[in-house]
Design a protein around this motif. Structure first.
Motif, PDB file in Angstrom:
ATOM      1  N   ALA A   1       0.866  -1.192   0.000  1.00  0.00           N
ATOM      2  CA  ALA A   1       0.000   0.000   0.000  1.00  0.00           C
ATOM      3  C   ALA A   1       0.891   1.227   0.000  1.00  0.00           C
ATOM      4  O   ALA A   1       0.596   2.230   0.652  1.00  0.00           O
ATOM      5  CB  ALA A   1      -0.911  -0.023   1.235  1.00  0.00           C
ATOM      6  N   ASP A   2       2.009   1.129  -0.738  1.00  0.00           N
ATOM      7  CA  ASP A   2       3.039   2.159  -0.625  1.00  0.00           C
ATOM      8  C   ASP A   2       3.029   3.162  -1.767  1.00  0.00           C
ATOM      9  O   ASP A   2       4.067   3.748  -2.089  1.00  0.00           O
ATOM     10  CB  ASP A   2       4.423   1.519  -0.421  1.00  0.00           C
ATOM     11  N   GLY A   3       1.858   3.376  -2.350  1.00  0.00           N
ATOM     12  CA  GLY A   3       1.652   4.531  -3.212  1.00  0.00           C
ATOM     13  C   GLY A   3       2.278   4.431  -4.596  1.00  0.00           C
ATOM     14  O   GLY A   3       2.734   3.376  -5.023  1.00  0.00           O
ATOM     15  N   PRO A   4       2.288   5.585  -5.308  1.00  0.00           N
ATOM     16  CA  PRO A   4       2.674   5.585  -6.721  1.00  0.00           C
ATOM     17  C   PRO A   4       4.103   5.131  -6.992  1.00  0.00           C
ATOM     18  O   PRO A   4       4.387   4.600  -8.052  1.00  0.00           O
ATOM     19  CB  PRO A   4       2.470   7.039  -7.154  1.00  0.00           C
ATOM     20  N   HIS A   5       5.018   5.349  -6.037  1.00  0.00           N
ATOM     21  CA  HIS A   5       6.414   4.909  -6.260  1.00  0.00           C
ATOM     22  C   HIS A   5       6.665   3.594  -5.553  1.00  0.00           C
ATOM     23  O   HIS A   5       7.733   3.426  -4.982  1.00  0.00           O
ATOM     24  CB  HIS A   5       7.406   5.830  -5.565  1.00  0.00           C
TER      25      HIS A   5
ATOM     26  N   LEU B   1       9.300  -4.801 -10.814  1.00  0.00           N
ATOM     27  CA  LEU B   1       8.122  -4.522 -11.647  1.00  0.00           C
ATOM     28  C   LEU B   1       8.291  -3.135 -12.262  1.00  0.00           C
ATOM     29  O   LEU B   1       8.929  -2.255 -11.670  1.00  0.00           O
ATOM     30  CB  LEU B   1       6.852  -4.566 -10.802  1.00  0.00           C
ATOM     31  N   PRO B   2       7.702  -2.894 -13.435  1.00  0.00           N
ATOM     32  CA  PRO B   2       7.865  -1.582 -14.064  1.00  0.00           C
ATOM     33  C   PRO B   2       7.207  -0.471 -13.246  1.00  0.00           C
ATOM     34  O   PRO B   2       6.205  -0.698 -12.558  1.00  0.00           O
ATOM     35  CB  PRO B   2       7.158  -1.748 -15.417  1.00  0.00           C
ATOM     36  N   ALA B   3       7.792   0.730 -13.336  1.00  0.00           N
ATOM     37  CA  ALA B   3       7.203   1.895 -12.666  1.00  0.00           C
ATOM     38  C   ALA B   3       5.885   2.244 -13.343  1.00  0.00           C
ATOM     39  O   ALA B   3       5.707   1.991 -14.539  1.00  0.00           O
ATOM     40  CB  ALA B   3       8.161   3.070 -12.740  1.00  0.00           C
ATOM     41  N   LEU B   4       4.963   2.819 -12.584  1.00  0.00           N
ATOM     42  CA  LEU B   4       3.670   3.200 -13.146  1.00  0.00           C
ATOM     43  C   LEU B   4       3.796   4.494 -13.938  1.00  0.00           C
ATOM     44  O   LEU B   4       4.621   5.357 -13.604  1.00  0.00           O
ATOM     45  CB  LEU B   4       2.650   3.391 -12.019  1.00  0.00           C
TER      46      LEU B   4
ATOM     47  N   GLY C   1      -4.598   0.235  -3.876  1.00  0.00           N
ATOM     48  CA  GLY C   1      -4.548   1.697  -4.019  1.00  0.00           C
ATOM     49  C   GLY C   1      -3.661   2.157  -5.163  1.00  0.00           C
ATOM     50  O   GLY C   1      -3.604   1.527  -6.225  1.00  0.00           O
ATOM     51  N   ASP C   2      -2.954   3.267  -4.952  1.00  0.00           N
ATOM     52  CA  ASP C   2      -2.081   3.812  -5.994  1.00  0.00           C
ATOM     53  C   ASP C   2      -1.014   2.815  -6.412  1.00  0.00           C
ATOM     54  O   ASP C   2      -0.604   2.787  -7.577  1.00  0.00           O
ATOM     55  CB  ASP C   2      -1.390   5.096  -5.487  1.00  0.00           C
ATOM     56  N   ALA C   3      -0.534   2.011  -5.483  1.00  0.00           N
ATOM     57  CA  ALA C   3       0.511   1.024  -5.812  1.00  0.00           C
ATOM     58  C   ALA C   3       0.002   0.016  -6.832  1.00  0.00           C
ATOM     59  O   ALA C   3       0.780  -0.564  -7.589  1.00  0.00           O
ATOM     60  CB  ALA C   3       0.985   0.313  -4.549  1.00  0.00           C
ATOM     61  N   ALA C   4      -1.326  -0.173  -6.870  1.00  0.00           N
ATOM     62  CA  ALA C   4      -1.934  -1.091  -7.835  1.00  0.00           C
ATOM     63  C   ALA C   4      -2.254  -0.380  -9.152  1.00  0.00           C
ATOM     64  O   ALA C   4      -2.584  -1.036 -10.137  1.00  0.00           O
ATOM     65  CB  ALA C   4      -3.219  -1.682  -7.249  1.00  0.00           C
ATOM     66  N   GLY C   5      -2.188   0.945  -9.155  1.00  0.00           N
ATOM     67  CA  GLY C   5      -2.539   1.722 -10.348  1.00  0.00           C
ATOM     68  C   GLY C   5      -4.024   2.012 -10.439  1.00  0.00           C
ATOM     69  O   GLY C   5      -4.573   2.174 -11.522  1.00  0.00           O
TER      70      GLY C   5
ATOM     71  N   GLY D   1      -7.511  11.718 -11.713  1.00  0.00           N
ATOM     72  CA  GLY D   1      -6.460  11.545 -10.702  1.00  0.00           C
ATOM     73  C   GLY D   1      -7.008  11.179  -9.342  1.00  0.00           C
ATOM     74  O   GLY D   1      -6.258  11.056  -8.370  1.00  0.00           O
ATOM     75  N   ALA D   2      -8.326  10.989  -9.240  1.00  0.00           N
ATOM     76  CA  ALA D   2      -8.915  10.647  -7.937  1.00  0.00           C
ATOM     77  C   ALA D   2      -8.579   9.198  -7.591  1.00  0.00           C
ATOM     78  O   ALA D   2      -8.682   8.312  -8.441  1.00  0.00           O
ATOM     79  CB  ALA D   2     -10.425  10.828  -7.984  1.00  0.00           C
ATOM     80  N   GLY D   3      -8.189   8.971  -6.326  1.00  0.00           N
ATOM     81  CA  GLY D   3      -7.796   7.609  -5.973  1.00  0.00           C
ATOM     82  C   GLY D   3      -8.134   7.205  -4.557  1.00  0.00           C
ATOM     83  O   GLY D   3      -7.892   6.062  -4.169  1.00  0.00           O
TER      84      GLY D   3
END
Ligand SMILES: Cc1cc2nc3c(=O)[nH]c(=O)nc-3n(C[C@H](O)[C@H](O)[C@H](O)COP(=O)(O)OP(=O)(O)OC[C@H]3O[C@@H](n4cnc5c(N)ncnc54)[C@H](O)[C@@H]3O)c2cc1C
Length: 355
Positions: free
Chosen positions: A144-148, A157-160, A262-266, A273-275
């Motif tokens: 659950a560690d967000g976009p990065h 795994l590839p960056a989002l 969450g964001d870590a899942a994309g 941009g709502a998440g």
């Protein structure tokens, strides 16, 4: 030092708080780690949540104001107001309330603790804590560690795909009941927003780095224009920003006994941009899946988690991605109002089939 838990949750944003709470409420031993000193601080958010997740905003200090609709400004100066009700929250208090709920369910939280290495084969995470490095072994890990996501990086795994953003909190001269959005070539691959919260507002913008590296100048110009119109004050109470995933779901949301949320899942919406809502929902589903998998030995529980997320979110994410791709092409030639209407969720044209 070595610690063993059933579930290790990495990151305590809304996804991590919801996941820790759901897993702990089922009786699992849960440790959630967060690199920040204080959960949710600094805030990197415009702080709008849709009405259906209003029940998570009931803790004192979370709800700031109600929103009735959204006024969308088109490049020619035309604007349209649509009913898009929601709530403005204090995002730090929102995240902290979810974390406190997890504690109330029995989860252990470690602040100022950063995941620095992951050995997925051994189910072992190395975490830097204020008193030194610690190894944590887990039966299941929730990323659950967000976009990065550092979990994703550890797994190669590839960056989002992301857009970047810049936001000022500014004083309002009088309260507003609608959010405002500006669609313009000044914010290519994104948009600008003014989200009111009592006598303050979050004034921000997001854009795609492929099209521009400068958000400061157009955001400052919008700020000055709103000062001249007597809507906001000149002070910048705080400055923030951050990356927002816009490329849709990861290829895989479950790798062995690791679940992305969450964001870590994309899961962030590629157009708005709502998440927050998807972060909370996916966190809860992952926590429940952990309980089915670890306690009831339902081997299919993790696959079910992935299937459930894809079923719920793929239609809206795929549509948004198609609109995004179309808009990316249109930026090159310059967009008119009609094209902006097709590419923005407040207009009926957005929901038409993408050709
Ligand atoms: C400027 C901006 C405005 C936004 N406005 C809105 C909005 O109004 N409404 C909305 O719905 N969405 C908005 N979003 C998106 C929303 O903030 C995210 O979708 C949401 O925060 C996702 O929650 P999350 O829990 O998945 O991730 P995050 O909230 O990013 O939480 C991840 C947590 O993991 C922690 N972490 C990361 N790496 C590690 C590590 N190695 N070890 C330990 N901890 C770690 C981070 O410190 C962080 O606390 C906005 C985003 C930005 C950038």
């Amino acid at each position: 030092m070595l610690k063993q838990v059933d579930v290790l949750v990495v990151g305590l944003g809304p996804a991590g708080g919801a996941a820790a709470s759901a897993a702990a409420s089922a009786g699992l031993s849960v440790l959630a780690i967060e690199r920040k000193h204080q959960i949710g601080v600094p805030v990197q958010c415009a702080e709008f949540i849709p009405l259906p997740i209003g029940r998570y905003a009931q803790t004192a200090g979370v709800l700031q104001q109600r929103i009735s609709g959204m006024t969308s400004h088109l490049p020619t100066g035309l604007n349209a107001t649509s009913a898009l009700p929601g709530l403005m929250v204090d995002r730090a208090a929102f995240d902290q309330a979810l974390a406190q709920q997890a504690v109330a369910q029995g989860a252990e939280l470690w602040g100022e603790c950063r995941l620095v290495r992951l050995d997925a084969q051994r189910c072992c995470a190395v975490v830097n804590t204020p008193t030194g490095a610690t190894e944590i072994t887990y039966r299941l890990l929730i990323a659950a560690d967000g976009p990065h996501s550092s979990v994703a990086a550890s797994l190669n795994l590839p960056a989002l795909e992301t857009v970047y953003s810049r936001q000022y909190t500014v004083p309002l001269h009088k309260p507003l009941e609608n959010t405002e959005v500006w669609l313009s070539a000044d914010f290519p691959g994104g948009y600008a927003w003014l989200f009111p919260s009592g006598m303050r507002a979050n004034l921000g913008a997001g854009a795609d780095k492929r099209f521009t590296h400068d958000l400061k100048q157009p955001l400052d110009a919008l700020h000055h224009s709103l000062i001249e119109q007597g809507i906001v004050g000149a002070d910048i109470i705080s400055l923030t920003g951050g990356l927002i995933p816009v490329g849709g779901l990861r290829a895989e949301l479950v790798l062995g006994n690791i679940l992305f949320v969450g964001d870590a899942a994309g899961l962030t919406h590629p157009i708005t941009g709502a998440g927050i809502a998807a972060a909370v929902a996916s966190g809860e589903l992952a926590g429940e899946a952990a309980a089915h998998y670890l306690q009831e030995h339902q081997r299919e529980a993790l696959v079910d988690y992935e299937n459930e997320i894809r079923e719920r979110y793929t239609p809206s994410l795929q549509h948004a991605l198609a609109r995004r791709r179309q808009r990316d092409e249109d930026w090159q030639t310059g967009m008119n109002d009609a094209q902006h209407r097709q590419a923005w969720i407040a207009f009926p044209e957005y929901f038409e089939e993408v050709l």
